[in-house]
Write a protein that holds these residues in place. Structure first.
Motif, PDB file in Angstrom:
ATOM      1  N   ALA A 136     -46.752 -40.124  56.004  1.00 44.32           N
ATOM      2  CA  ALA A 136     -46.985 -41.326  55.198  1.00 44.32           C
ATOM      3  C   ALA A 136     -48.437 -41.769  55.281  1.00 44.32           C
ATOM      4  O   ALA A 136     -49.043 -42.161  54.271  1.00 44.32           O
ATOM      5  CB  ALA A 136     -46.061 -42.447  55.667  1.00 44.32           C
ATOM      6  N   PHE A 137     -49.000 -41.704  56.476  1.00 39.55           N
ATOM      7  CA  PHE A 137     -50.398 -42.095  56.659  1.00 39.55           C
ATOM      8  C   PHE A 137     -51.319 -41.201  55.827  1.00 39.55           C
ATOM      9  O   PHE A 137     -52.232 -41.695  55.142  1.00 39.55           O
ATOM     10  CB  PHE A 137     -50.777 -42.012  58.137  1.00 39.55           C
ATOM     11  N   SER A 138     -51.081 -39.892  55.859  1.00 39.38           N
ATOM     12  CA  SER A 138     -51.920 -38.950  55.109  1.00 39.38           C
ATOM     13  C   SER A 138     -51.811 -39.179  53.610  1.00 39.38           C
ATOM     14  O   SER A 138     -52.821 -39.200  52.891  1.00 39.38           O
ATOM     15  CB  SER A 138     -51.523 -37.508  55.444  1.00 39.38           C
ATOM     16  N   ALA A 139     -50.579 -39.356  53.120  1.00 43.45           N
ATOM     17  CA  ALA A 139     -50.374 -39.563  51.688  1.00 43.45           C
ATOM     18  C   ALA A 139     -51.004 -40.870  51.225  1.00 43.45           C
ATOM     19  O   ALA A 139     -51.694 -40.919  50.194  1.00 43.45           O
ATOM     20  CB  ALA A 139     -48.884 -39.549  51.365  1.00 43.45           C
ATOM     21  N   ALA A 140     -50.777 -41.948  51.987  1.00 41.90           N
ATOM     22  CA  ALA A 140     -51.337 -43.247  51.610  1.00 41.90           C
ATOM     23  C   ALA A 140     -52.863 -43.213  51.656  1.00 41.90           C
ATOM     24  O   ALA A 140     -53.534 -43.778  50.777  1.00 41.90           O
ATOM     25  CB  ALA A 140     -50.797 -44.335  52.534  1.00 41.90           C
ATOM     26  N   SER A 141     -53.414 -42.547  52.658  1.00 42.11           N
ATOM     27  CA  SER A 141     -54.874 -42.444  52.764  1.00 42.11           C
ATOM     28  C   SER A 141     -55.453 -41.719  51.562  1.00 42.11           C
ATOM     29  O   SER A 141     -56.505 -42.106  51.028  1.00 42.11           O
ATOM     30  CB  SER A 141     -55.260 -41.717  54.059  1.00 42.11           C
ATOM     31  N   LYS A 142     -54.770 -40.669  51.120  1.00 45.32           N
ATOM     32  CA  LYS A 142     -55.248 -39.912  49.964  1.00 45.32           C
ATOM     33  C   LYS A 142     -55.129 -40.741  48.684  1.00 45.32           C
ATOM     34  O   LYS A 142     -56.009 -40.707  47.819  1.00 45.32           O
ATOM     35  CB  LYS A 142     -54.472 -38.603  49.837  1.00 45.32           C
ATOM     36  N   LEU A 143     -54.054 -41.502  48.563  1.00 41.84           N
ATOM     37  CA  LEU A 143     -53.893 -42.380  47.402  1.00 41.84           C
ATOM     38  C   LEU A 143     -54.990 -43.445  47.373  1.00 41.84           C
ATOM     39  O   LEU A 143     -55.572 -43.734  46.321  1.00 41.84           O
ATOM     40  CB  LEU A 143     -52.517 -43.046  47.433  1.00 41.84           C
ATOM     41  N   ILE A 144     -55.277 -44.024  48.525  1.00 42.99           N
ATOM     42  CA  ILE A 144     -56.318 -45.055  48.616  1.00 42.99           C
ATOM     43  C   ILE A 144     -57.683 -44.461  48.283  1.00 42.99           C
ATOM     44  O   ILE A 144     -58.484 -45.059  47.551  1.00 42.99           O
ATOM     45  CB  ILE A 144     -56.314 -45.697  50.018  1.00 42.99           C
ATOM     46  N   ALA A 145     -57.951 -43.259  48.802  1.00 46.19           N
ATOM     47  CA  ALA A 145     -59.221 -42.592  48.507  1.00 46.19           C
ATOM     48  C   ALA A 145     -59.360 -42.303  47.013  1.00 46.19           C
ATOM     49  O   ALA A 145     -60.472 -42.253  46.476  1.00 46.19           O
ATOM     50  CB  ALA A 145     -59.331 -41.295  49.303  1.00 46.19           C
ATOM     51  N   GLY A 146     -58.211 -42.132  46.333  1.00 45.10           N
ATOM     52  CA  GLY A 146     -58.224 -41.883  44.896  1.00 45.10           C
ATOM     53  C   GLY A 146     -58.312 -43.145  44.062  1.00 45.10           C
ATOM     54  O   GLY A 146     -58.285 -43.073  42.830  1.00 45.10           O
ATOM     55  N   GLY A 147     -58.379 -44.302  44.728  1.00 47.34           N
ATOM     56  CA  GLY A 147     -58.572 -45.554  44.003  1.00 47.34           C
ATOM     57  C   GLY A 147     -57.408 -46.518  44.034  1.00 47.34           C
ATOM     58  O   GLY A 147     -57.496 -47.613  43.463  1.00 47.34           O
ATOM     59  N   ALA A 148     -56.303 -46.160  44.688  1.00 47.61           N
ATOM     60  CA  ALA A 148     -55.136 -47.049  44.715  1.00 47.61           C
ATOM     61  C   ALA A 148     -55.445 -48.330  45.486  1.00 47.61           C
ATOM     62  O   ALA A 148     -56.013 -48.291  46.580  1.00 47.61           O
ATOM     63  CB  ALA A 148     -53.945 -46.340  45.343  1.00 47.61           C
ATOM     64  N   GLN A 149     -55.061 -49.460  44.910  1.00 44.86           N
ATOM     65  CA  GLN A 149     -55.239 -50.766  45.545  1.00 44.86           C
ATOM     66  C   GLN A 149     -53.913 -51.344  46.034  1.00 44.86           C
ATOM     67  O   GLN A 149     -53.874 -52.086  47.009  1.00 44.86           O
ATOM     68  CB  GLN A 149     -55.869 -51.748  44.542  1.00 44.86           C
ATOM     69  N   ARG A 150     -52.827 -51.005  45.331  1.00 43.80           N
ATOM     70  CA  ARG A 150     -51.518 -51.593  45.639  1.00 43.80           C
ATOM     71  C   ARG A 150     -50.468 -50.481  45.633  1.00 43.80           C
ATOM     72  O   ARG A 150     -50.000 -50.066  44.567  1.00 43.80           O
ATOM     73  CB  ARG A 150     -51.158 -52.673  44.602  1.00 43.80           C
ATOM     74  N   ILE A 151     -50.110 -49.998  46.810  1.00 47.41           N
ATOM     75  CA  ILE A 151     -49.133 -48.912  46.915  1.00 47.41           C
ATOM     76  C   ILE A 151     -47.731 -49.508  46.994  1.00 47.41           C
ATOM     77  O   ILE A 151     -47.404 -50.244  47.923  1.00 47.41           O
ATOM     78  CB  ILE A 151     -49.399 -48.031  48.151  1.00 47.41           C
ATOM     79  N   GLY A 152     -46.908 -49.190  46.000  1.00 47.14           N
ATOM     80  CA  GLY A 152     -45.510 -49.599  46.033  1.00 47.14           C
ATOM     81  C   GLY A 152     -44.694 -48.599  46.839  1.00 47.14           C
ATOM     82  O   GLY A 152     -44.974 -47.396  46.820  1.00 47.14           O
ATOM     83  N   VAL A 153     -43.698 -49.099  47.557  1.00 48.12           N
ATOM     84  CA  VAL A 153     -42.905 -48.253  48.449  1.00 48.12           C
ATOM     85  C   VAL A 153     -41.422 -48.520  48.215  1.00 48.12           C
ATOM     86  O   VAL A 153     -40.984 -49.676  48.250  1.00 48.12           O
ATOM     87  CB  VAL A 153     -43.252 -48.532  49.931  1.00 48.12           C
ATOM     88  N   ILE A 154     -40.660 -47.457  47.966  1.00 49.56           N
ATOM     89  CA  ILE A 154     -39.199 -47.556  47.874  1.00 49.56           C
ATOM     90  C   ILE A 154     -38.619 -46.609  48.913  1.00 49.56           C
ATOM     91  O   ILE A 154     -38.745 -45.386  48.788  1.00 49.56           O
ATOM     92  CB  ILE A 154     -38.677 -47.183  46.471  1.00 49.56           C
ATOM     93  N   VAL A 155     -38.024 -47.176  49.960  1.00 53.04           N
ATOM     94  CA  VAL A 155     -37.458 -46.368  51.039  1.00 53.04           C
ATOM     95  C   VAL A 155     -36.084 -46.917  51.426  1.00 53.04           C
ATOM     96  O   VAL A 155     -35.651 -47.952  50.928  1.00 53.04           O
ATOM     97  CB  VAL A 155     -38.380 -46.342  52.281  1.00 53.04           C
ATOM     98  N   GLY A 156     -35.424 -46.211  52.346  1.00 51.80           N
ATOM     99  CA  GLY A 156     -34.071 -46.579  52.738  1.00 51.80           C
ATOM    100  C   GLY A 156     -34.026 -47.684  53.782  1.00 51.80           C
ATOM    101  O   GLY A 156     -35.004 -48.398  54.028  1.00 51.80           O
ATOM    102  N   ASN A 157     -32.867 -47.785  54.404  1.00 51.34           N
ATOM    103  CA  ASN A 157     -32.547 -48.801  55.404  1.00 51.34           C
ATOM    104  C   ASN A 157     -33.663 -48.967  56.429  1.00 51.34           C
ATOM    105  O   ASN A 157     -34.068 -48.011  57.084  1.00 51.34           O
ATOM    106  CB  ASN A 157     -31.248 -48.369  56.104  1.00 51.34           C
ATOM    107  N   ARG A 158     -34.153 -50.183  56.590  1.00 49.08           N
ATOM    108  CA  ARG A 158     -35.274 -50.414  57.502  1.00 49.08           C
ATOM    109  C   ARG A 158     -34.911 -50.158  58.959  1.00 49.08           C
ATOM    110  O   ARG A 158     -35.793 -49.999  59.808  1.00 49.08           O
ATOM    111  CB  ARG A 158     -35.809 -51.835  57.330  1.00 49.08           C
ATOM    112  N   ARG A 159     -33.611 -50.116  59.287  1.00 46.25           N
ATOM    113  CA  ARG A 159     -33.200 -49.823  60.662  1.00 46.25           C
ATOM    114  C   ARG A 159     -33.198 -48.325  60.952  1.00 46.25           C
ATOM    115  O   ARG A 159     -33.037 -47.918  62.093  1.00 46.25           O
ATOM    116  CB  ARG A 159     -31.806 -50.395  60.930  1.00 46.25           C
ATOM    117  N   CYS A 160     -33.350 -47.521  59.913  1.00 45.09           N
ATOM    118  CA  CYS A 160     -33.371 -46.070  60.093  1.00 45.09           C
ATOM    119  C   CYS A 160     -34.787 -45.631  60.459  1.00 45.09           C
ATOM    120  O   CYS A 160     -35.762 -46.018  59.804  1.00 45.09           O
ATOM    121  CB  CYS A 160     -32.918 -45.376  58.815  1.00 45.09           C
ATOM    122  N   HIS A 161     -34.894 -44.816  61.493  1.00 46.88           N
ATOM    123  CA  HIS A 161     -36.193 -44.390  62.015  1.00 46.88           C
ATOM    124  C   HIS A 161     -37.097 -43.809  60.934  1.00 46.88           C
ATOM    125  O   HIS A 161     -38.288 -44.125  60.877  1.00 46.88           O
ATOM    126  CB  HIS A 161     -35.980 -43.355  63.120  1.00 46.88           C
TER     127      HIS A 161
END
Length: 340
Positions: A171-196
């Motif tokens: 996740a860190f690598s993907a988000a870093s690459k998105l930010i380097a490409g100009g992303a300002q607001r990364i939206g995230v859709i993931v599962g249950n927050r209690r799941c590791h």
């Protein structure tokens, strides 16, 4: 030493190495050096070792000669590869692998676990359902003396062996690459927050945001069951914000397909307007356009580690196995849905 009941314990004792190392070497595990494999094979031949049920001690006489794989489904390559690795390797030793599918529903998961407590398999390999919040049924499994190995989706509260992907780094690598490409607001859709898995994904994205000196905006994160209706709601919510996301990271490739379709309806181009990245392998990528950029762990390596851990548990003869956590690296595969 030549007798009919030579076991891998004897090989380990002769060579002065651990039983788990011998097991891995005999199963051609990639993390065992060729030199060690040759040494083990030579000693096994010298002692007249023949693989069989004697290696698994009293556990297979007191418990069923079955290893249960409990997972959401086989659509995910990781679970399918695990079954393909476990089944033939254990079948040669007289052990059957049975797969039980929860359909990503916690109520089905509980029913399966309760039935397994009655059956008493030799071991249970478990990947939790996406909506599991109550883990008491797993404690009942442990209390019944049935060895549990957590795989992929895990709960770190359990003092049992775990094999997981490095979703934080992915996740860190993907988000870093998105930010380097100009992303300002990364939206995230993931599962249950209690799941590791999903907790680590959000942590990795958050760290990438912090690294460039930006404030974390939790309103851009949606936790849901990752089914069609909940992802539909998540998309509607995120793209109704006053400042909608300009990049997206989602929990599964199927969610990415859903998202790309909905963005197209809004005349939003992927990846030109919004790049999209998903977690997990997607075997139909070659048939779709744009193909989905994904963050993946090597499913073969995860399955190899799982097989070695199952072997170790079965060889433990009822003794407690170290509750170690094996973390498999992830890799970002850049395809058609990213990057600008």
């Amino acid at each position: 030493m030549k007798r009919m009941d030579i076991t891998i314990d004897d090989i380990a004792s002769e060579l002065g190495i651990s039983v788990s190392t011998v097991s891995r070497a005999l199963n051609n595990h990639p993390r065992i050096s060729d030199a060690t494999k040759q040494k083990v094979l030579k000693k096994a031949k010298e002692l007249g070792y023949k693989p069989g049920l004697s290696d698994y001690g009293r556990r297979l006489t007191s418990l069923g000669q079955i290893v249960a794989l409990v997972c959401p489904h086989l659509n995910n390559r990781m679970y399918r590869t695990a079954l393909e690795k476990l089944q033939p390797a254990l079948l040669t030793k007289g052990i059957i692998v049975s797969a039980f599918f929860t359909e990503n529903r916690s109520e089905v998961e509980k029913q399966i676990v309760n039935k397994l407590i009655e059956i008493k398999p030799a071991a249970v390999v478990l990947s939790t359902a996406v909506d599991t919040n109550d883990y008491s049924h797993f404690n009942q499994l442990i209390d019944a003396g049935i060895p549990l190995i957590c795989f992929n989706r895990v709960n770190f509260d359990f003092p049992v062996p775990k094999i997981i992907a490095d979703n934080y780094q992915g996740a860190f690598s993907a988000a870093s690459k998105l930010i380097a490409g100009g992303a300002q607001r990364i939206g995230v859709i993931v599962g249950n927050r209690r799941c590791h898995i999903y907790e680590e994904i959000v942590k990795g994205i958050k760290q990438a945001v912090y690294k460039v000196g930006r404030a974390w905006r939790p309103e851009y994160v949606v936790n849901c069951n990752l089914d069609h209706s909940s992802v539909e709601y998540a998309i509607e919510y995120l793209f109704s914000l006053p400042e909608p996301p300009d990049a997206m990271i989602v929990g599964r490739p199927q969610n990415a397909l859903h998202l790309v379709h909905r963005l197209k309806e809004r005349n939003i181009s992927v990846p030109n307007d919004i790049p999209v990245v998903a977690f997990g392998a997607f075997e139909y990528n070659m048939y779709i356009s744009p193909s989905i950029s994904t963050i993946e762990a090597d499913s073969n390596l995860m399955a190899d580690e799982l097989l070695a851990k199952v072997e170790e548990v079965l060889l433990s003869d009822g003794e407690q196995v170290t509750a170690s956590t094996i973390i498999i690296p992830t890799e970002l595969f850049v395809r058609g849905t990213s990057f600008r």
